[in-house]
Design a protein around this motif. Structure first.
Motif, PDB file in Angstrom:
ATOM      1  N   VAL A  32      92.564  26.937 130.041  1.00 34.61           N
ATOM      2  CA  VAL A  32      93.082  25.689 129.228  1.00 34.61           C
ATOM      3  C   VAL A  32      92.247  25.679 127.960  1.00 34.61           C
ATOM      4  CG1 VAL A  32      93.230  23.123 129.192  1.00 34.61           C
ATOM      5  CG2 VAL A  32      93.819  24.144 131.280  1.00 34.61           C
ATOM      6  N   ARG A  33      92.816  25.500 126.788  1.00 32.60           N
ATOM      7  CA  ARG A  33      92.105  25.426 125.483  1.00 32.60           C
ATOM      8  C   ARG A  33      92.077  23.719 125.526  1.00 32.60           C
ATOM      9  NH1 ARG A  33      89.856  27.799 121.658  1.00 32.60           N
ATOM     10  NH2 ARG A  33      90.436  29.791 122.311  1.00 32.60           N
ATOM     11  N   ILE A  34      90.658  23.567 125.602  1.00 30.33           N
ATOM     12  CA  ILE A  34      90.611  21.954 125.737  1.00 30.33           C
ATOM     13  C   ILE A  34      90.589  21.435 124.132  1.00 30.33           C
ATOM     14  CG2 ILE A  34      88.896  20.157 126.133  1.00 30.33           C
ATOM     15  CD1 ILE A  34      87.673  22.341 128.264  1.00 30.33           C
ATOM     16  N   ALA A  35      91.266  20.256 124.096  1.00 31.61           N
ATOM     17  CA  ALA A  35      91.452  19.273 123.035  1.00 31.61           C
ATOM     18  C   ALA A  35      90.620  18.099 122.804  1.00 31.61           C
ATOM     19  CB  ALA A  35      93.055  19.117 122.728  1.00 31.61           C
ATOM     20  N   ALA A  36      90.251  17.562 124.282  1.00 39.19           N
ATOM     21  CA  ALA A  36      89.372  16.406 124.432  1.00 39.19           C
ATOM     22  C   ALA A  36      88.912  16.646 125.851  1.00 39.19           C
ATOM     23  CB  ALA A  36      90.339  15.351 124.531  1.00 39.19           C
ATOM     24  N   SER A  37      87.855  16.032 126.122  1.00 35.93           N
ATOM     25  CA  SER A  37      87.141  15.668 127.239  1.00 35.93           C
ATOM     26  C   SER A  37      86.683  14.270 127.201  1.00 35.93           C
ATOM     27  CB  SER A  37      85.812  16.820 127.308  1.00 35.93           C
ATOM     28  OG  SER A  37      85.193  16.483 128.595  1.00 35.93           O
ATOM     29  N   ALA A  38      86.275  13.665 128.138  1.00 32.75           N
ATOM     30  CA  ALA A  38      85.785  12.498 128.567  1.00 32.75           C
ATOM     31  C   ALA A  38      84.393  12.225 129.288  1.00 32.75           C
ATOM     32  CB  ALA A  38      86.851  11.522 129.025  1.00 32.75           C
ATOM     33  N   VAL A  39      83.655  11.263 128.980  1.00 31.83           N
ATOM     34  CA  VAL A  39      82.415  11.203 129.683  1.00 31.83           C
ATOM     35  C   VAL A  39      82.521   9.833 130.696  1.00 31.83           C
ATOM     36  CG1 VAL A  39      80.043  10.776 129.371  1.00 31.83           C
ATOM     37  CG2 VAL A  39      81.087  11.854 127.472  1.00 31.83           C
ATOM     38  N   ASN A  40      82.229  10.336 131.779  1.00 33.46           N
ATOM     39  CA  ASN A  40      82.189   9.558 132.893  1.00 33.46           C
ATOM     40  C   ASN A  40      80.702   9.130 133.315  1.00 33.46           C
ATOM     41  OD1 ASN A  40      85.027   8.995 133.611  1.00 33.46           O
ATOM     42  ND2 ASN A  40      84.766  11.238 133.346  1.00 33.46           N
ATOM     43  N   PRO A  41      80.290   8.188 134.373  1.00 35.18           N
ATOM     44  CA  PRO A  41      79.015   7.940 134.767  1.00 35.18           C
ATOM     45  C   PRO A  41      78.689   9.192 135.645  1.00 35.18           C
ATOM     46  CG  PRO A  41      80.107   5.868 134.657  1.00 35.18           C
ATOM     47  CD  PRO A  41      81.021   6.684 134.372  1.00 35.18           C
ATOM     48  N   ILE A  42      79.597   9.632 136.446  1.00 39.15           N
ATOM     49  CA  ILE A  42      79.232  10.787 137.269  1.00 39.15           C
ATOM     50  C   ILE A  42      78.710  11.974 136.481  1.00 39.15           C
ATOM     51  CG2 ILE A  42      81.731  11.606 137.265  1.00 39.15           C
ATOM     52  CD1 ILE A  42      79.123  11.882 140.353  1.00 39.15           C
ATOM     53  N   ASP A  43      79.149  12.139 135.376  1.00 34.22           N
ATOM     54  CA  ASP A  43      79.017  13.317 134.486  1.00 34.22           C
ATOM     55  C   ASP A  43      77.260  13.122 134.374  1.00 34.22           C
ATOM     56  OD1 ASP A  43      81.409  14.180 134.373  1.00 34.22           O
ATOM     57  OD2 ASP A  43      81.697  12.861 132.538  1.00 34.22           O
ATOM     58  N   THR A  44      76.854  11.959 134.016  1.00 31.31           N
ATOM     59  CA  THR A  44      75.584  11.690 133.425  1.00 31.31           C
ATOM     60  C   THR A  44      74.807  12.084 134.834  1.00 31.31           C
ATOM     61  OG1 THR A  44      75.463   9.419 133.951  1.00 31.31           O
ATOM     62  CG2 THR A  44      76.053  10.127 131.913  1.00 31.31           C
ATOM     63  N   TYR A  45      75.281  11.562 136.164  1.00 31.65           N
ATOM     64  CA  TYR A  45      74.191  11.617 137.492  1.00 31.65           C
ATOM     65  C   TYR A  45      74.203  13.381 137.552  1.00 31.65           C
ATOM     66  CZ  TYR A  45      75.834   6.929 138.054  1.00 31.65           C
ATOM     67  OH  TYR A  45      76.228   5.670 137.799  1.00 31.65           O
ATOM     68  N   ILE A  46      75.303  14.063 137.493  1.00 27.26           N
ATOM     69  CA  ILE A  46      75.043  15.279 137.589  1.00 27.26           C
ATOM     70  C   ILE A  46      73.983  16.102 136.536  1.00 27.26           C
ATOM     71  CG2 ILE A  46      76.543  17.441 137.651  1.00 27.26           C
ATOM     72  CD1 ILE A  46      78.747  15.993 138.544  1.00 27.26           C
ATOM     73  N   ARG A  47      74.472  15.741 135.568  1.00 25.55           N
ATOM     74  CA  ARG A  47      73.416  16.248 134.370  1.00 25.55           C
ATOM     75  C   ARG A  47      71.714  15.885 134.902  1.00 25.55           C
ATOM     76  NH1 ARG A  47      73.071  12.519 131.059  1.00 25.55           N
ATOM     77  NH2 ARG A  47      70.789  12.474 131.774  1.00 25.55           N
ATOM     78  N   SER A  48      71.665  14.701 135.193  1.00 28.05           N
ATOM     79  CA  SER A  48      70.291  14.290 135.436  1.00 28.05           C
ATOM     80  C   SER A  48      69.759  14.864 136.666  1.00 28.05           C
ATOM     81  CB  SER A  48      70.127  12.925 135.442  1.00 28.05           C
ATOM     82  OG  SER A  48      70.840  12.113 136.546  1.00 28.05           O
ATOM     83  N   GLY A  49      70.514  15.391 137.643  1.00 25.24           N
ATOM     84  CA  GLY A  49      70.110  15.739 138.996  1.00 25.24           C
ATOM     85  C   GLY A  49      70.169  14.539 140.113  1.00 25.24           C
ATOM     86  N   ALA A  50      70.589  13.371 139.538  1.00 25.51           N
ATOM     87  CA  ALA A  50      70.901  12.406 140.498  1.00 25.51           C
ATOM     88  C   ALA A  50      71.806  12.682 141.707  1.00 25.51           C
ATOM     89  CB  ALA A  50      71.082  11.131 139.972  1.00 25.51           C
TER      90      ALA A  50
END
Length: 360
Positions: A32-50
């Motif tokens: 898929v050639r991405i035209a838009a992504s969205a940010v969710n709380p789970i994304d921040t938890y994964i990025r932080s390591g939580a």
């Protein structure tokens, strides 16, 4: 491809922007050639390591995407090059995330984008729309004519709960924190909108639901649920849905719970099967076409400001600032697309018991 990635888990400032190898679709996968992504709380938890899902690096966060099929692997049956698609469940369990220009996605996690739906709307509604659908219908078994209460009726999940409950013929009571959000929540279809800061909130809620004997489904978006208070508002055999507050450890009043035959439902969207999520997506697409569902886009950040997008999401959820309306959207380019915090106007009408459903 250009991407926002991390080289180790940590704060939002851990993001790096740069080039990564283009992914190649394997068997059963779609590029898929991405035209838009969205940010969710789970994304921040994964990025932080939580939430320890980021195991290999560089790691691209992001669950939601919308875009166009650029290539297909072997054994792909539902999509072809040029199709517009949306989906979620990326960056989970070893899948590539969506803060990038390209993503190789299993076709089971992709759905056709309705003709009149923008990519920003499709990405914004992916995880929250499927979450609301699963919670209301798969788990809480919401039926027509029942009463739903949701905290935060203009948030990502909250705005989806309001719309999908109304689309199914239920009645909705929601709380918000400002007059602007109250107006927006009514446009989304809520029958009653209350100020969660009001000293008379409980009295107002009880007075409104007294004739019905309470609410059938209480959807809790807060990280610290108050069980005793909530159980008092539920009808006998009412259901409470919990989908936030992974670190919360509130007291639980056993007596008020079991003597009313109540049900407490906890769920996480990514535990649902591909078939369960596909059914949710089919309803979302149908209700969008009927004018009953439209994802709410809030802030838009260019890919280069992925760190700022994650920081804003954390401020609103972990920091409990409640500043967000709708979803944060990140396109994979930067040319003049930032909206400087402006909230998109909700200028459509939704079909419910009192309207004709034509989008204006």
């Amino acid at each position: 491809m250009r991407a926002a990635f991390i080289e180790s888990t940590g704060p939002a400032e851990s993001f790096r922007i740069g080039e990564l190898p283009d992914p190649t679709p394997g068997p059963g996968q779609v590029l898929v050639r991405i035209a838009a992504s969205a940010v969710n709380p789970i994304d921040t938890y994964i990025r932080s390591g939580a939430v320890p899902m980021a195991q290999t690096f560089p790691y691209v966060p992001g669950c939601d995407l919308a875009g166009v099929v650029e290539a297909v692997g072997t054994d792909v049956h539902r999509f072809r090059v040029g199709d517009r698609v949306w989906g979620s469940n990326q960056s989970l369990f070893g899948r590539q995330g969506t803060l990038a220009e390209l993503a190789a996605v299993d076709e089971d996690w992709l759905y056709t984008t309705p003709q009149d739906e923008s990519d920003s709307e499709a990405a914004a509604g992916a995880l929250v729309g499927i979450t609301a659908h699963l919670g209301l219908f798969l788990h809480a078994r919401l039926g027509p004519g029942e009463w739903v209460f949701v905290n935060g009726g203009t948030g990502g999940v909250g705005s989806a709960v309001v719309q999908l409950a109304k689309a199914s013929g239920a009645h909705v009571i929601a709380t918000v924190g400002s007059a602007e959000k109250a107006q927006m929540c009514r446009q989304l279809g809520a029958d009653l909108v209350l100020d969660y800061r009001s000293a008379s909130l409980d009295e107002d809620l009880r007075a409104y639901t007294n004739e019905q004997g309470g609410v059938d489904v209480w959807w809790e978006t807060q990280r610290e649920p108050g069980f005793e208070r909530t159980f008092g508002f539920l009808k006998p055999r009412g259901r409470m849905v919990v989908m936030a507050g992974r670190d919360a450890r509130p007291e639980f009043p056993v007596g008020p719970f079991y003597v009313k035959d109540l049900r407490l439902i906890g769920f996480a969207m990514f535990n649902a099967t591909a078939d369960e999520q596909r059914q949710a997506a089919a309803d979302l697409n149908r209700w969008f076409a009927e004018g009953k569902w439209r994802p709410v886009v809030g802030r838009t950040f260019p890919l280069e400001e992925a760190a700022a997008a994650h920081a804003l999401q954390e401020d609103s959820t972990i920091g409990q600032q409640g500043t967000l309306t709708g979803k944060i959207v990140v396109p994979p380019w930067s040319a003049g697309l930032r909206l400087s915090g402006r909230i998109h106007a909700v200028n459509w009408r939704f079909r419910n018991n009192h309207g004709d459903g034509r989008r204006g």
